[in-house]
Design an enzyme around this catalytic site. Structure first.
Site, mmCIF file in Angstrom:
data_model
loop_
_atom_site.group_PDB
_atom_site.id
_atom_site.type_symbol
_atom_site.label_atom_id
_atom_site.label_comp_id
_atom_site.label_asym_id
_atom_site.label_seq_id
_atom_site.Cartn_x
_atom_site.Cartn_y
_atom_site.Cartn_z
ATOM 1 N N ASN A 119 0.848 -1.152 0.182
ATOM 2 C CA ASN A 119 -0.245 -0.073 -0.117
ATOM 3 C C ASN A 119 0.869 1.140 0.035
ATOM 4 O O ASN A 119 1.739 1.269 -0.588
ATOM 5 C CB ASN A 119 -1.334 -0.148 0.696
ATOM 6 N N ASP A 120 0.543 2.064 0.558
ATOM 7 C CA ASP A 120 1.113 3.682 0.630
ATOM 8 C C ASP A 120 2.864 3.751 0.629
ATOM 9 O O ASP A 120 3.313 2.711 0.814
ATOM 10 C CB ASP A 120 1.180 4.716 1.970
ATOM 11 N N SER B 116 2.733 3.587 7.938
ATOM 12 C CA SER B 116 3.283 4.767 7.037
ATOM 13 C C SER B 116 3.984 5.779 7.771
ATOM 14 O O SER B 116 3.770 6.061 8.792
ATOM 15 C CB SER B 116 2.377 5.659 6.240
ATOM 16 N N ARG C 285 -1.393 8.634 13.443
ATOM 17 C CA ARG C 285 -0.201 7.883 12.320
ATOM 18 C C ARG C 285 0.333 8.852 11.634
ATOM 19 O O ARG C 285 -0.271 10.056 11.321
ATOM 20 C CB ARG C 285 -0.560 6.902 12.097
ATOM 21 N N GLU D 150 -5.365 10.825 6.963
ATOM 22 C CA GLU D 150 -4.389 10.326 7.049
ATOM 23 C C GLU D 150 -3.596 10.926 6.329
ATOM 24 O O GLU D 150 -3.911 11.660 5.023
ATOM 25 C CB GLU D 150 -5.014 9.191 6.799
HETATM 26 C C1 FRU Z 1 -3.434 5.019 4.933
HETATM 27 C C2 FRU Z 1 -2.818 4.048 5.288
HETATM 28 C C3 FRU Z 1 -1.820 5.019 6.797
HETATM 29 C C4 FRU Z 1 -0.890 3.895 7.582
HETATM 30 C C5 FRU Z 1 -1.174 2.453 6.663
HETATM 31 C C6 FRU Z 1 -1.233 0.994 6.725
HETATM 32 O O1 FRU Z 1 -3.424 3.380 3.475
HETATM 33 O O2 FRU Z 1 -4.175 3.489 6.426
HETATM 34 O O3 FRU Z 1 -2.989 5.943 7.227
HETATM 35 O O4 FRU Z 1 -0.347 4.200 8.305
HETATM 36 O O5 FRU Z 1 -1.956 3.282 5.803
HETATM 37 O O6 FRU Z 1 -0.734 0.595 5.963
#
Ligand code: FRU
Length: 484
Positions: free
Chosen positions: A25-26, A86, A153, A206
Site C-alpha cells: 500500500n502507501d 506509514s 499516525r 491520514e
Molecule cells: C493509509 C494507511 C495509513 C497507515 C497505513 C497502514 O493507507 O491507512 O494511515 O499508516 O495505511 O498500512
C-alpha cells in the site's frame, strides 16, 4: 532477500512498481540521497489480501531501472508489533531519518478506535535503506493531546528556518479529522504546537504532508468519512490538498488557514500519496494505486499472489492561482521505445505497420501489441476507448470528463466523473496504458485519472478514437528494469 520474479504474473505491470510478492500500500520514506531515490512502501509479503505491515524498499537513480533491496523495517518490537505503519524520511548529512507509526493492538475487549490501540511514533536512521539503527520511540499515546482517539499516525518531517516540524494525522474522540503540528530542535524531542483542521471534513485525516512550492504552501492529506458526490469524493476514501491561506506553521492558522480541498486524482485507484523534494529541487509525488476497503471486487491479481501498485512518480507544478498540476517526471519519457503512429490535422505522418494496425473511418482504430503512451490534442468532444472495456469521454456541453469501465475489465469499477469550469476545454490528454492499469493526465496534468483494469487478453491493446483532433501520437513503451 527475495529475488524478484514477475514473469509468472499474467498481469505483470510493465512500468509500475509492484510488491515482490503479497500486498503493497502507501509509498513511505520518499527521498533522494546522493543521486539515489528511495521508495519505501507498506508491505505485507505473506498475504496478497494484506496482513501485518513492513517497510519494503526499492531504489532507483533514473526511475527506469530499480533495485529491490528487501525489507528494512519489520513489526518486531512491543512498540510496533502490529504494524510498521506509514511514515517519511528526513535527510540530514546523507543519513535518512525514518519516522513511522508503530501500531499496537492490546489484548482485551476494545473498540480499537478510542481504546486498545497504541500509535507510537518511532524513528530509525539508515544510510542505504538496507541496514538501520536501533528503533527509538519518540512519542506514545500519552504524549498526544487528550482530545484525540487512539487513531494517530503517519508522521511527515521537514525543516524550515532551523526548526524541525512534524505533521501527524489524527481522529479526535468526537470523530473529527485533524493534523497535529509538532516542532523540534534535535529531531528527537518533539513538542505539540497546534492543530490544523476544517470543521465537518471527515472523521480521520491520514497521511498529512505539508510543503511549499514557489510562493505557495500546501497541506496534502487523505481524509476519511466524506460523503460521495457526483463530481467529487467518488471513492470510499479520498486524497487531495488544501492551499494555505495563512502560514500553516503559525498557530493562528488553526481553523482558518485552509482553502477548498482539491482532489489529486479522479480515478478509481488512488490514495495516500506522499511528496518529496529531490536533489534537482523538484517536488515529486507518488501515490498508492489502490484504496482501502474498496467497493470493487478483489483484484484478480490476488490469485497470482500479489496486489496493488504505486503510481508513476509525478512532478508537481503550480499555476498562477496555486493549483497544482501533476506530470510524470521527465525521466519517464525514457520508456518510449518507438513512435508507432502520428497524425496531425488529418495528415498521417508516421505509421509503423509492423507494430500497429490502423483503420480510419468515423472512428480511428489502432491495434498494438504492447503497453503505450498516447498523446491527444482534441478539437472538442471525444470518446477514447483505451482498450476493450475502458472508455474516456469528454462532453463539452456538460464540461464533463468521464472514465467508465465495463464489468468484465472493471470488476465493479463503474464510472468516475470530473467537471471542468465553464471557461475550460480539454486541450490535451496524455494516457499511459500498462498491462493492468492506466494513468490519464488531462490539460497539462490539472486533472488526473488513475485506475486499474483487468483485460482478458493482455497481449494486445485496441485504441478507438471518435472525435475531431488536431494531433494524435502513439509511443510504445519499454519495461522498468530490475537489478537485484
Ligand atoms: C493509509 C494507511 C495509513 C497507515 C497505513 C497502514 O493507507 O491507512 O494511515 O499508516 O495505511 O498500512
Amino acid at each position: 532477500m527475495e529475488q524478484l520474479d514477475f514473469n509468472n504474473r499474467n498481469y505483470k505491470a510493465r512500468f509500475h512498481l509492484m510488491p515482490p510478492k503479497g500486498w503493497l500500500n502507501d509509498p513511505n520514506g520518499l527521498c533522494q540521497v546522493k543521486g539515489v531515490h528511495h521508495i519505501f512502501f507498506q508491505y505485507s509479503p505473506e498475504d496478497a489480501r494484506g496482513a501485518n505491515k513492513y517497510w519494503g524498499h526499492y531504489e532507483t537513480k533514473d526511475f527506469l531501472s530499480y533495485r529491490y533491496t528487501g525489507i528494512l523495517l519489520s513489526p518486531d518490537t512491543p512498540y510496533d508489533k502490529d504494524g510498521v505503519y506509514s511514515g517519511c524520511a528526513f535527510v540530514k548529512e546523507d543519513t535518512m531519518y525514518l519516522y513511522y507509526t508503530g501500531n499496537v493492538i492490546e489484548e482485551g475487549d476494545f473498540d480499537y478506535i478510542y481504546e486498545g490501540r497504541g500509535a507510537n511514533t518511532l524513528m530509525v536512521m539508515t544510510k542505504d535503506g538496507i541496514t538501520a539503527s536501533a528503533k527509538e520511540v519518540l512519542l506514545k499515546n500519552k504524549d498526544y493531546p487528550s482530545i484525540l482517539s487512539n487513531h494517530v499516525r503517519d508522521p511527515k518531517v521537514f525543516c524550515e528556518n532551523g526548526t524541525y516540524y512534524m505533521v501527524l494525522g489524527a481522529r479526535t474522540k468526537e470523530d473529527e479529522g485533524r493534523v497535529m503540528v509538532y516542532t523540534s530542535l534535535d529531531l528527537r524531542n518533539w513538542s505539540f504546537d497546534h492543530f490544523l483542521y476544517r470543521k465537518d471534513f471527515g472523521f480521520m485525516w491520514e497521511c498529512p504532508d505539508l510543503f511549499r512550492l514557489g510562493n505557495w504552501q500546501y497541506l496534502s492529506l487523505s481524509p476519511q468519512g466524506l460523503e460521495n458526490e457526483t463530481y467529487r469524493f467518488q471513492n470510499r476514501y479520498h486524497a487531495g490538498y488544501f492551499l494555505a491561506k495563512k502560514d500553516l506553521l503559525e498557530k493562528e492558522s488553526e481553523n482558518c488557514g485552509l482553502s477548498e480541498f482539491y482532489e489529486w486524482d479522479y480515478g478509481f485507484d488512488f490514495y495516500a500519496p506522499q511528496t518529496y523534494q529531490d536533489e534537482k529541487g523538484r517536488r515529486i509525488l507518488i501515490g498508492w494505486m489502490g484504496v482501502p476497503d474498496p467497493e470493487y471486487d478483489q483484484d484478480p491479481t490476488i490469485s497470482e499472489g500479489w496486489q496493488h501498485m504505486l503510481t508513476l512518480p509525478r512532478e508537481l507544478t503550480a499555476d498562477e492561482e496555486g493549483i497544482l498540476c501533476q506530470n510524470p517526471v521527465e525521466e519517464i519519457k525514457g520508456l518510449r521505445s518507438k513512435q508507432l503512429f502520428e497524425e496531425q490535422n488529418g495528415v498521417l505522418a508516421i505509421w509503423d505497420k509492423e507494430e500497429c494496425k490502423v483503420a480510419k473511418g468515423d472512428e480511428l482504430t489502432i491495434e498494438t501489441k504492447g503497453v503505450y503512451e498516447l498523446l491527444l490534442s482534441p478539437k472538442r468532444e471525444f470518446s477514447l476507448k483505451l482498450d476493450v472495456g475502458v472508455e474516456f469521454r469528454y462532453d463539452d456541453s456538460q464540461k464533463e470528463l468521464t472514465l467508465s469501465l465495463s464489468e468484465e475489465v472493471g470488476h465493479q469499477r463503474t464510472i468516475r466523473r470530473c467537471k471542468l469550469s465553464k471557461k475550460e476545454v480539454v486541450w490535451e490528454v496524455r494516457a499511459f496504458v500498462d498491462t493492468c492499469c492506466i494513468e490519464i493526465y488531462v490539460n497539462g496534468g490539472k486533472y488526473v485519472f488513475t485506475t486499474k483494469y483487468f483485460p482478458e487478453d493482455v497481449t494486445k491493446k485496441t485504441i478507438k478514437l471518435r472525435g475531431k483532433r488536431k494531433k494524435i501520437t502513439l509511443f510504445s513503451l519499454g519495461d522498468f528494469q530490475y537489478n537485484n
